[in-house]
Design a protein around this motif. Structure first.
Motif, mmCIF file in Angstrom:
data_model
loop_
_atom_site.group_PDB
_atom_site.id
_atom_site.type_symbol
_atom_site.label_atom_id
_atom_site.label_comp_id
_atom_site.label_asym_id
_atom_site.label_seq_id
_atom_site.Cartn_x
_atom_site.Cartn_y
_atom_site.Cartn_z
ATOM 1 N N SER A 111 -42.079 -15.603 50.959
ATOM 2 C CA SER A 111 -41.124 -14.556 51.279
ATOM 3 C C SER A 111 -40.419 -14.089 50.004
ATOM 4 O O SER A 111 -40.049 -14.893 49.152
ATOM 5 C CB SER A 111 -40.090 -15.089 52.274
ATOM 6 O OG SER A 111 -39.070 -14.149 52.495
ATOM 7 N N GLY A 112 -40.243 -12.790 49.878
ATOM 8 C CA GLY A 112 -39.578 -12.244 48.700
ATOM 9 C C GLY A 112 -40.536 -11.734 47.648
ATOM 10 O O GLY A 112 -40.128 -11.021 46.734
ATOM 11 N N ILE A 148 -37.705 -8.746 39.142
ATOM 12 C CA ILE A 148 -38.770 -9.491 38.458
ATOM 13 C C ILE A 148 -39.318 -10.575 39.372
ATOM 14 O O ILE A 148 -40.534 -10.789 39.450
ATOM 15 C CB ILE A 148 -38.240 -10.091 37.146
ATOM 16 C CG1 ILE A 148 -37.880 -8.987 36.155
ATOM 17 C CG2 ILE A 148 -39.279 -11.031 36.525
ATOM 18 C CD1 ILE A 148 -37.146 -9.466 34.924
ATOM 19 N N ALA A 149 -38.434 -11.276 40.087
ATOM 20 C CA ALA A 149 -38.892 -12.296 41.027
ATOM 21 C C ALA A 149 -39.734 -11.675 42.138
ATOM 22 O O ALA A 149 -40.689 -12.297 42.624
ATOM 23 C CB ALA A 149 -37.688 -13.027 41.622
ATOM 24 N N ARG A 150 -39.415 -10.461 42.523
ATOM 25 C CA ARG A 150 -40.121 -9.792 43.614
ATOM 26 C C ARG A 150 -41.468 -9.210 43.172
ATOM 27 O O ARG A 150 -42.492 -9.391 43.822
ATOM 28 C CB ARG A 150 -39.243 -8.683 44.192
ATOM 29 C CG ARG A 150 -39.817 -7.997 45.426
ATOM 30 C CD ARG A 150 -38.817 -7.002 45.995
ATOM 31 N NE ARG A 150 -39.225 -6.529 47.299
ATOM 32 C CZ ARG A 150 -38.974 -7.158 48.436
ATOM 33 N NH1 ARG A 150 -38.298 -8.294 48.430
ATOM 34 N NH2 ARG A 150 -39.390 -6.668 49.595
ATOM 35 N N PHE A 151 -41.436 -8.487 42.042
ATOM 36 C CA PHE A 151 -42.628 -7.753 41.609
ATOM 37 C C PHE A 151 -43.394 -8.432 40.479
ATOM 38 O O PHE A 151 -44.516 -8.048 40.179
ATOM 39 C CB PHE A 151 -42.234 -6.348 41.157
ATOM 40 C CG PHE A 151 -41.631 -5.504 42.242
ATOM 41 C CD1 PHE A 151 -42.393 -5.076 43.317
ATOM 42 C CD2 PHE A 151 -40.299 -5.144 42.192
ATOM 43 C CE1 PHE A 151 -41.839 -4.304 44.326
ATOM 44 C CE2 PHE A 151 -39.729 -4.363 43.188
ATOM 45 C CZ PHE A 151 -40.501 -3.951 44.258
ATOM 46 N N GLY A 152 -42.779 -9.391 39.799
ATOM 47 C CA GLY A 152 -43.473 -10.108 38.745
ATOM 48 C C GLY A 152 -43.336 -9.503 37.363
ATOM 49 O O GLY A 152 -43.893 -10.032 36.400
ATOM 50 N N ASP A 188 -39.882 -19.220 30.441
ATOM 51 C CA ASP A 188 -40.369 -19.769 31.705
ATOM 52 C C ASP A 188 -39.575 -19.274 32.908
ATOM 53 O O ASP A 188 -38.359 -19.047 32.827
ATOM 54 C CB ASP A 188 -40.365 -21.294 31.667
ATOM 55 C CG ASP A 188 -41.524 -21.825 30.829
ATOM 56 O OD1 ASP A 188 -42.680 -21.570 31.214
ATOM 57 O OD2 ASP A 188 -41.278 -22.446 29.792
ATOM 58 N N MET A 189 -40.302 -19.114 34.026
ATOM 59 C CA MET A 189 -39.716 -18.557 35.235
ATOM 60 C C MET A 189 -38.692 -19.479 35.873
ATOM 61 O O MET A 189 -37.828 -19.012 36.610
ATOM 62 C CB MET A 189 -40.821 -18.238 36.247
ATOM 63 C CG MET A 189 -41.607 -16.973 35.948
ATOM 64 S SD MET A 189 -40.642 -15.430 36.038
ATOM 65 C CE MET A 189 -40.254 -15.354 37.772
ATOM 66 N N ASP A 190 -38.757 -20.794 35.619
ATOM 67 C CA ASP A 190 -37.778 -21.667 36.266
ATOM 68 C C ASP A 190 -36.367 -21.323 35.797
ATOM 69 O O ASP A 190 -35.413 -21.341 36.592
ATOM 70 C CB ASP A 190 -38.101 -23.144 36.058
ATOM 71 C CG ASP A 190 -38.160 -23.557 34.599
ATOM 72 O OD1 ASP A 190 -38.130 -22.685 33.709
ATOM 73 O OD2 ASP A 190 -38.244 -24.778 34.341
ATOM 74 N N SER A 191 -36.219 -20.977 34.518
ATOM 75 C CA SER A 191 -34.912 -20.572 34.020
ATOM 76 C C SER A 191 -34.464 -19.251 34.635
ATOM 77 O O SER A 191 -33.286 -19.074 34.967
ATOM 78 C CB SER A 191 -34.941 -20.433 32.493
ATOM 79 O OG SER A 191 -35.138 -21.681 31.874
ATOM 80 N N LEU A 192 -35.395 -18.318 34.782
ATOM 81 C CA LEU A 192 -35.054 -17.037 35.391
ATOM 82 C C LEU A 192 -34.612 -17.235 36.833
ATOM 83 O O LEU A 192 -33.603 -16.664 37.277
ATOM 84 C CB LEU A 192 -36.247 -16.085 35.309
ATOM 85 C CG LEU A 192 -36.009 -14.638 35.745
ATOM 86 C CD1 LEU A 192 -36.903 -13.683 34.953
ATOM 87 C CD2 LEU A 192 -36.260 -14.435 37.235
ATOM 88 N N HIS A 193 -35.361 -18.046 37.598
ATOM 89 C CA HIS A 193 -34.984 -18.300 38.991
ATOM 90 C C HIS A 193 -33.643 -19.020 39.066
ATOM 91 O O HIS A 193 -32.837 -18.777 39.979
ATOM 92 C CB HIS A 193 -36.066 -19.115 39.686
ATOM 93 C CG HIS A 193 -37.278 -18.316 40.056
ATOM 94 N ND1 HIS A 193 -37.231 -17.233 40.902
ATOM 95 C CD2 HIS A 193 -38.582 -18.443 39.697
ATOM 96 C CE1 HIS A 193 -38.443 -16.721 41.049
ATOM 97 N NE2 HIS A 193 -39.276 -17.434 40.322
#
Length: 376
Positions: free
Chosen positions: A101-102, A136-140, A356-361
């Motif tokens: 989801s998202g 960014i989380a939604r569309f990459g 890295d995406m973990d920091s963004l999330h």
């Protein structure tokens, strides 16, 4: 409502009946003896919970569910909204390759609504930063405009959400035309859409590219949603999707002195429950396939070829030209990026780095929580 032996209870929510096991509820208690009030981490291990834990009583008072556990005779209160948000008693996703989801997959139709923000605005306004990170989380991927035109300005982009991941290329790398380059990215040739560094394990999950000079003709940047490409392949031929997810490809890079990087991962990566979590696609770095059985190799190559054709289809791409002070960021596990060829006339200077995406999330979750608290 308790079952006969107290092994689970059923929470009735409208027309839904959602079950929770006693052991799950006890493990997820939020009382001071079970969880740290400072950081929410557990203070006990599963072995500390009695093996025959059952529910001896349960009572719903408005939005709070009060549960008493045996044999501890311990009562814990649960927020009903939290229980519903974390409920696991639901119909399983039966379609392999589902996305969480998202996540919104896309094709060239996204050209009319590219995720874009102003550098100064997101640097000073937490609400706008949250919105940009959320896209960014939604569309990459996401684009930033009006940044400073100065050496290493890309580090300021990473500072918005996290940390640089240093590699053998250093904390950052230069993208210019070079004589006898060690990497095709440093020539004026066009590049097929690809994910970066598939030969690393783990792969860098964010790439940032920042424009400092762009007077050469051509060189437009392109992005392709690898998740949408995988969905298209699955819709056309599920066997082809499955063969790329089942067998590992090999990736290798050895273009610099003292560096030989190798990884072994599927081109289409799935979680154990079938969630689509990653794509590794880079024709330049794909090594000899060694893990595909003889009987499946022709099918594998047919699937590999078709996935590449889907990725190369102009109907899949979003393209844009970056001017000095502009940058873009991609989720390197999902979004492939490419560059059209450019001429030798003029100058073209980009700088890139990984994060890295973990920091963004993490940053996104913090901003969402802060803004939720502020509105209550």
């Amino acid at each position: 409502m308790l079952n006969d032996d107290g092994g689970f209870l059923t929470l009735v929510n409208g027309d839904s009946r959602i079950r929770f096991h006693a052991i799950w509820l006890r493990d997820n208690a939020w009382d001071a003896a079970t969880r740290s009030a400072d950081n929410g981490q557990r203070l006990i291990a599963v072995r500390d919970i009695p093996q025959k834990t059952t529910i001896s009583a349960a009572r719903l008072i408005r939005e709070t569910l009060s549960v008493t556990f045996a044999p501890e005779d311990k009562t814990v209160d649960y927020d009903v909204a939290w229980l519903l948000q974390n409920a696991y008693d639901r119909k399983e996703n039966i379609s392999t390759g589902w996305t969480k989801s998202g996540v919104e997959t896309w094709d060239s139709g996204l050209m009319t609504r590219i995720p874009v923000a102003d550098f100064e605005t997101v640097s000073t306004d937490p609400f706008e930063l949250k919105n940009w990170l959320g896209q960014i989380a939604r569309f990459g991927f996401g684009k930033l405009l009006n940044g400073p035109v100065e050496d290493l300005a890309l580090m300021q982009v990473v500072d918005l959400f996290g940390y640089v991941r240093e590699t053998n290329y250093g904390r950052h790398f230069e993208v210019r035309t070079e004589v006898n380059p060690t990497n095709l990215a440093y020539t004026g040739l066009g590049l097929q859409a690809h994910t970066d560094n598939p030969y690393r394990d783990p792969v860098p999950t964010i790439q940032v590219l920042y424009c400092l000079e762009s007077s050469a003709a051509g060189g437009e940047n392109m992005v392709v949603d690898g998740f949408r490409a995988a969905e298209c392949l699955r819709a056309e031929n599920e066997d082809w999707f499955n063969v790329l997810a089942r067998y590992c490809a090999h990736f290798e890079y050895s273009g610099s002195d003292g560096v030989i990087l190798q990884s072994r991962r599927p081109m289409i990566e799935l979680a154990p429950d079938g969630e689509l979590i990653g794509l590794r696609f880079n024709n330049r770095s794909t090594a000899a396939l060694k893990d595909v059985p003889f009987d499946d190799l022709e099918t594998y190559y047919a699937a590999y070829r078709r996935l590449g054709e889907i990725i190369d289809d102009p109907a899949m791409e979003v393209s844009f030209r970056l001017e000095p002070g502009e940058s873009f960021l991609v989720d390197n596990r999902r979004v492939l990026h490419a560059r059209k060829g450019y001429s030798g006339a003029g100058k073209r200077w980009f700088q890139g780095c990984y994060a890295d995406m973990d920091s963004l999330h993490s940053k996104l979750a913090v901003l969402e929580t802060e803004q939720l608290v502020a509105t209550q």
